[in-house]
Design a protein around this motif. Structure first.
Motif, PDB file in Angstrom:
ATOM      1  N   VAL A   1     161.741  61.499  37.107  1.00 36.06           N
ATOM      2  CA  VAL A   1     161.806  61.410  38.577  1.00 36.06           C
ATOM      3  C   VAL A   1     162.832  60.374  39.020  1.00 36.06           C
ATOM      4  N   ASN A   2     163.054  59.361  38.205  1.00 36.25           N
ATOM      5  CA  ASN A   2     163.884  58.215  38.590  1.00 36.25           C
ATOM      6  C   ASN A   2     164.943  57.960  37.507  1.00 36.25           C
ATOM      7  N   PRO A   3     165.854  58.908  37.299  1.00 41.40           N
ATOM      8  CA  PRO A   3     166.795  58.773  36.189  1.00 41.40           C
ATOM      9  C   PRO A   3     167.885  57.741  36.484  1.00 41.40           C
ATOM     10  N   PHE A   4     168.584  57.332  35.413  1.00 43.74           N
ATOM     11  CA  PHE A   4     169.688  56.385  35.549  1.00 43.74           C
ATOM     12  C   PHE A   4     170.765  56.971  36.470  1.00 43.74           C
ATOM     13  N   GLY A   5     171.338  56.099  37.315  1.00 40.12           N
ATOM     14  CA  GLY A   5     172.417  56.536  38.198  1.00 40.12           C
ATOM     15  C   GLY A   5     171.958  57.193  39.468  1.00 40.12           C
TER      16      GLY A   5
ATOM     17  N   HIS B   1     167.854  51.295  43.205  1.00 35.10           N
ATOM     18  CA  HIS B   1     169.064  51.828  42.567  1.00 35.10           C
ATOM     19  C   HIS B   1     168.952  51.588  41.067  1.00 35.10           C
ATOM     20  N   ARG B   2     168.943  52.657  40.293  1.00 30.03           N
ATOM     21  CA  ARG B   2     168.831  52.489  38.847  1.00 30.03           C
ATOM     22  C   ARG B   2     170.236  52.373  38.236  1.00 30.03           C
ATOM     23  N   VAL B   3     170.739  51.166  38.251  1.00 29.68           N
ATOM     24  CA  VAL B   3     172.017  50.816  37.636  1.00 29.68           C
ATOM     25  C   VAL B   3     171.834  49.458  36.974  1.00 29.68           C
ATOM     26  N   SER B   4     172.803  49.054  36.167  1.00 29.62           N
ATOM     27  CA  SER B   4     172.652  47.774  35.481  1.00 29.62           C
ATOM     28  C   SER B   4     174.008  47.182  35.135  1.00 29.62           C
ATOM     29  N   TYR B   5     174.202  45.899  35.452  1.00 29.37           N
ATOM     30  CA  TYR B   5     175.405  45.170  35.039  1.00 29.37           C
ATOM     31  C   TYR B   5     175.102  44.278  33.832  1.00 29.37           C
ATOM     32  N   VAL B   6     173.848  44.350  33.334  1.00 29.29           N
ATOM     33  CA  VAL B   6     173.468  43.527  32.177  1.00 29.29           C
ATOM     34  C   VAL B   6     173.174  44.382  30.942  1.00 29.29           C
ATOM     35  N   GLY B   7     173.196  45.701  31.095  1.00 34.02           N
ATOM     36  CA  GLY B   7     173.038  46.578  29.942  1.00 34.02           C
ATOM     37  C   GLY B   7     171.614  46.801  29.498  1.00 34.02           C
ATOM     38  N   GLU B   8     170.660  46.690  30.419  1.00 33.15           N
ATOM     39  CA  GLU B   8     169.250  46.923  30.094  1.00 33.15           C
ATOM     40  C   GLU B   8     168.632  47.871  31.112  1.00 33.15           C
ATOM     41  N   LEU B   9     167.475  48.414  30.755  1.00 34.33           N
ATOM     42  CA  LEU B   9     166.677  49.160  31.715  1.00 34.33           C
ATOM     43  C   LEU B   9     166.442  48.284  32.940  1.00 34.33           C
ATOM     44  N   GLY B  10     166.610  48.858  34.123  1.00 35.85           N
ATOM     45  CA  GLY B  10     166.328  48.054  35.304  1.00 35.85           C
ATOM     46  C   GLY B  10     166.756  48.727  36.589  1.00 35.85           C
ATOM     47  N   TRP B  11     166.387  48.069  37.693  1.00 32.21           N
ATOM     48  CA  TRP B  11     166.691  48.575  39.027  1.00 32.21           C
ATOM     49  C   TRP B  11     167.183  47.428  39.914  1.00 32.21           C
ATOM     50  N   GLU B  12     168.101  47.774  40.797  1.00 35.13           N
ATOM     51  CA  GLU B  12     168.451  46.881  41.894  1.00 35.13           C
ATOM     52  C   GLU B  12     167.683  47.356  43.115  1.00 35.13           C
TER      53      GLU B  12
END
Length: 814
Positions: free
Chosen positions: A607-611, A626-637
């Motif tokens: 339901v909540n895929p990356f990007g 927002h499912r993005v990451s500038y640290v290279g881990e699973l996470g959301w902004e």
């Protein structure tokens, strides 16, 4: 007074910078160039400059411009017949502390990477180069043989004569009293001469070269030029018997520089607590003026100097000089096209390095004006880096007390400005401070850089080695890699692009394809016609007609300006909405469990895929995840309406106590991103770096209809990269990398690191930098042996073209 009624460009200000701009435009064939000087050429600050010509600056391009200045001045006398006094006498910089010596030795390594001749000196070698110095406390130094000194006023007069010889009009005693504007363009300037004549010159552009009047002239033109005048002191001795030509000597730990001139010695100072001047405006009569002496202010400098150069104790003082110079909030000058207007250019605020910068600055600006494109990356000095609030006079007064002294302060990595702080705060500011945040500042934003432990002092202890927060940042890094961390990203710019043609417009400006479903997040770049990177952003489609562009905090205004200037006939609008939402990043392998504890939303991959971005409930409020990451881990902004941000923070923090949640800062974010080889705009990628060379070709869709830079990207993809962005890992875990350290390939210097930090998971310092490789394969690049020059020592490095951490990006998608 005979003045033309029309001109292609009017340059306001006849100091060395204005004369340089006129000279270089005239050299390019701009015959209808008019320079207006309110009094006499050089009568503001140029005439009393010390005339030091240093060639090593903080970045490669600034060094290139300084070197150009020196070369230009060497040939000006032959061209114009005006003696410039330019002599390459060399310079010695002496260190009195181990930290300063490391700074100088790191600068020496950087000089080698930039092609500037340099030599590290022992104390005895310092004495050999500068016989008059007292070596008490001297730890060592560096020698730059191509540095020099010159006559500032004559350089300006030579440039003015050269401009006239090439068709420019240079008029003295003509003051610009008004600037006519229509919309985003100036149409002309009103002038009045000292003899009472008045007139108007219609023009296609103006250049603000007004020096310490630049702020005021900027206001007349409708632009923001943040700078403030400060008092600058030096003394000149009586003639000293037997004194011959000497190198320039700098002793930054004593805030002093020394210059021999015609058998006399000049001693100048950049004291740590400067004296701002001209708070109520600069007197209209100002011309070759001196400010009142303040011997008490200068005495500590002189006392140290008499010990450092014993000859000064015996020499009489011929001149005690105090004159004003202009300083900017970040100690970098202002150059380029002002963001508020479309034909107002700026070249001012030179922070006591105007003479050594003027030739290169005039050269670069004239090329930019002539072609419409920056000749190379000028991000350090581009006027668009300045934020609107930085034109506030109280802010400038407070910041200028510090910036003069910073020229000779220790230039430690991560050094934060101490004055004029606390101006821009996120909705989470007090929450973070209550929990140990130690703040840094970017573009006026207060941002948590790291978190102190209970009982630990909440301030920086600067060093070139591991600083006092090193282990704190390591613990934050570990939390994000192994559990869950949270940090404030509110300061990142948010631009809403909206309208019936928003999609078409963004497809024109962006390299990637913006024809995506609502809720899709796209990583992309704004490219210039050469395929260089003007901005590095994410774009989220919010609705059929609206997108959110997220930019780095420091480039929000520049990126917004780029969008506006490339709007053309598209039916869309761009609005800065940065402060409408607070942003919390929740990152780490256990981020999903924490968010599930505070939100009924479905956080699964299905339901909540990356990007993608989803509207969610969280606590008792609303947000967009927002499912993005500038640290290279699973996470959301999490983008949270500003009025709900405090509530959402408290909700996450309270729930996080059961999940081991750790608050994290910007140092953690940078160390994580460099392990992932994520590019940092302004360091790793700039307007002169082709997107293919940068390894970001995957973010460009060449199947789209024409967009800015498409032809250049296609050509580079066809020819292959001229350089490749390489990730480096030192094989010795002890040395630290920051940026600009030279890259040595198979024993030869080939470039320098564009960025560096410590990779706490990878267990060593990590660097990124371009390796020239035209005609080579990736295997050729990887098949070499690499070393990094760290403070004069060569350290072996492992290299990779793929991220060394999680090369397949599996962790962000789990």
């Amino acid at each position: 007074m005979e003045l033309p009624q029309q001109a292609r460009v009017v340059i306001i200000g006849g100091g060395v910078v204005g004369c340089s701009v006129a000279y270089h435009l005239a050299k390019l064939g701009w015959s209808d160039v008019v320079l207006l000087e309110r009094k006499q050429l050089t009568s503001g600050t140029t005439w009393h400059a010390a005339g030091l010509i240093g060639q090593l600056r903080a970045t490669s391009n600034m060094t290139k411009l300084a070197r150009y200045s020196a070369e230009l001045y060497m040939g000006l006398e032959e061209e114009t017949g005006v003696a410039t006094g330019m002599r390459q006498v060399g310079s010695v910089s002496a260190a009195l502390t181990a930290e300063r010596l490391e700074e100088l030795y790191r600068a020496a390594a950087m000089a080698r990477a930039f092609g500037v001749p340099v030599e590290e000196l022992s104390p005895a070698e310092v004495k050999e180069r500068y016989e008059h110095i007292n070596l008490d406390g001297v730890k060592g130094g560096v020698w730059l043989p191509t540095d020099g000194q010159a006559d500032p006023a004559n350089i300006a007069l030579a440039l003015a004569k050269g401009a006239r010889q090439n068709g420019a009009t240079v008029k003295e005693r003509v003051k610009v009293t008004g600037i006519a504007r229509t919309g985003r363009r100036v149409t002309g300037v009103d002038w009045v001469a000292e003899d009472g004549d008045r007139g108007h010159i219609a023009c296609e552009a103006i250049v603000n070269c007004a020096g310490m009047w630049g702020h005021e002239v900027g206001r007349m033109a409708g632009i923001n030029v943040p700078l403030h005048a400060c008092e600058h002191f030096y003394i000149v001795t009586e003639a000293i018997e037997g004194l011959t030509q000497m190198p320039v000597l700098r002793v930054p730990d004593e805030c002093a520089y020394y210059k021999e001139d015609a058998g006399k010695m000049l001693l100048g100072a950049f004291e740590p607590n400067a004296k701002p001047w001209g708070m109520n405006g600069i007197p209209d009569s100002f011309e070759f003026d001196q400010l009142p002496e303040d011997f008490d202010h200068f005495e500590p400098i002189l006392e140290n100097a008499c010990n450092r150069l014993p000859m000064l104790a015996e020499a009489g003082i011929h001149t005690f000089f105090n004159g004003p110079e202009s300083f900017t909030p970040d100690d970098a000058y202002h150059l380029g096209l002002a963001p508020e207007m479309d034909n107002v250019w700026v070249a001012c605020g030179f922070n006591s390095i105007g003479i050594q910068s003027a030739g290169g600055a005039g050269h670069a600006l004239s090329q930019w004006m002539d072609s419409g494109e920056k000749p190379f990356d000028l991000g350090d000095v581009d006027i668009s880096r300045m934020q609107p609030f930085q034109g506030n006079k109280h802010y400038l007064f407070e910041r200028s007390k510090e910036t003069l002294g910073l020229l000779y302060a220790d230039h430690f990595p991560y050094r934060q400005k101490a004055t004029a702080r606390g101006v821009r705060r996120t909705p989470f500011h007090h929450h973070l401070l209550e929990r140990g945040a130690v703040m840094g500042e970017v573009a006026g934003w207060e941002r948590a850089n790291w978190y102190a432990n209970d009982g630990q002092e909440r301030e920086y202890r600067y060093s070139w080695k591991r600083q006092n927060w090193f282990e704190n940042a390591a613990a934050e890094h570990k939390a994000v890699r192994e559990n869950v961390g949270m940090y404030d990203m509110t300061s990142f710019g948010k631009l809403r692009v909206e309208g019936p043609e928003a999609e078409a417009f963004l497809n024109h400006v962006c390299g990637a394809n913006m024809s995506v479903p609502v809720g899709k997040i796209v990583y992309t770049q704004f490219l210039n016609a050469r395929g260089g990177i003007e901005a590095d952003v994410t774009v989220t489609r919010l609705t059929e007609t609206a997108y959110l562009v997220v930019t780095p905090a420091a480039t929000r205004l520049a990126d917004q300006t780029w969008l506006r200037r490339n709007m053309g006939g598209f039916s869309a609008v761009v609005t800065d909405v940065t402060m409408t939402e607070g942003v919390l990043a929740v990152m780490g392998p256990n981020a999903r469990q924490l968010l599930q504890a505070v939100s009924p939303a479905d956080w699964s991959n299905e339901v909540n895929p990356f990007g993608t971005a989803q509207e969610i409930e969280i606590g008792m409020g609303l947000a967009r995840a927002h499912r993005v990451s500038y640290v290279g881990e699973l996470g959301w902004e999490l983008y949270i309406p500003a009025e709900m941000s405090g509530h959402v923070f408290e909700t996450l923090w309270e729930a996080g106590q059961d999940h081991g949640l750790k608050l994290c800062g910007m140092h953690m974010m940078d160390s994580c991103r460099i392990e992932k080889a994520f590019r940092h705009f302004g360091h790793d990628i700039t307007c002169e770096d082709n997107v293919i060379d940068a390894g970001l070709g995957f973010a460009v869709d060449l199947s789209k209809p024409d967009f800015i830079g498409k032809a250049a990207v296609a050509a580079r993809k066809e020819s292959g990269p001229k350089a490749r962005m390489v990730q480096f890992r030192l094989t010795d875990p002890e040395p630290l990398l920051y940026h600009n350290e030279p890259i040595i390939r198979d024993g030869a210097y080939v470039g320098y690191l564009s960025s560096g930090n410590y990779g706490h998971t990878l267990g060593a310092a990590i660097g990124m930098g371009y390796v020239p490789c035209e005609g080579e394969t990736a295997a050729d690049v990887l098949g070499s042996t690499y070393e990094i020059d760290v403070c004069g020592s060569r350290v072996r490095a492992e290299v990779s073209l793929r991220p060394m951490y999680d090369p397949k990006a599996e962790r962000v998608k789990v």
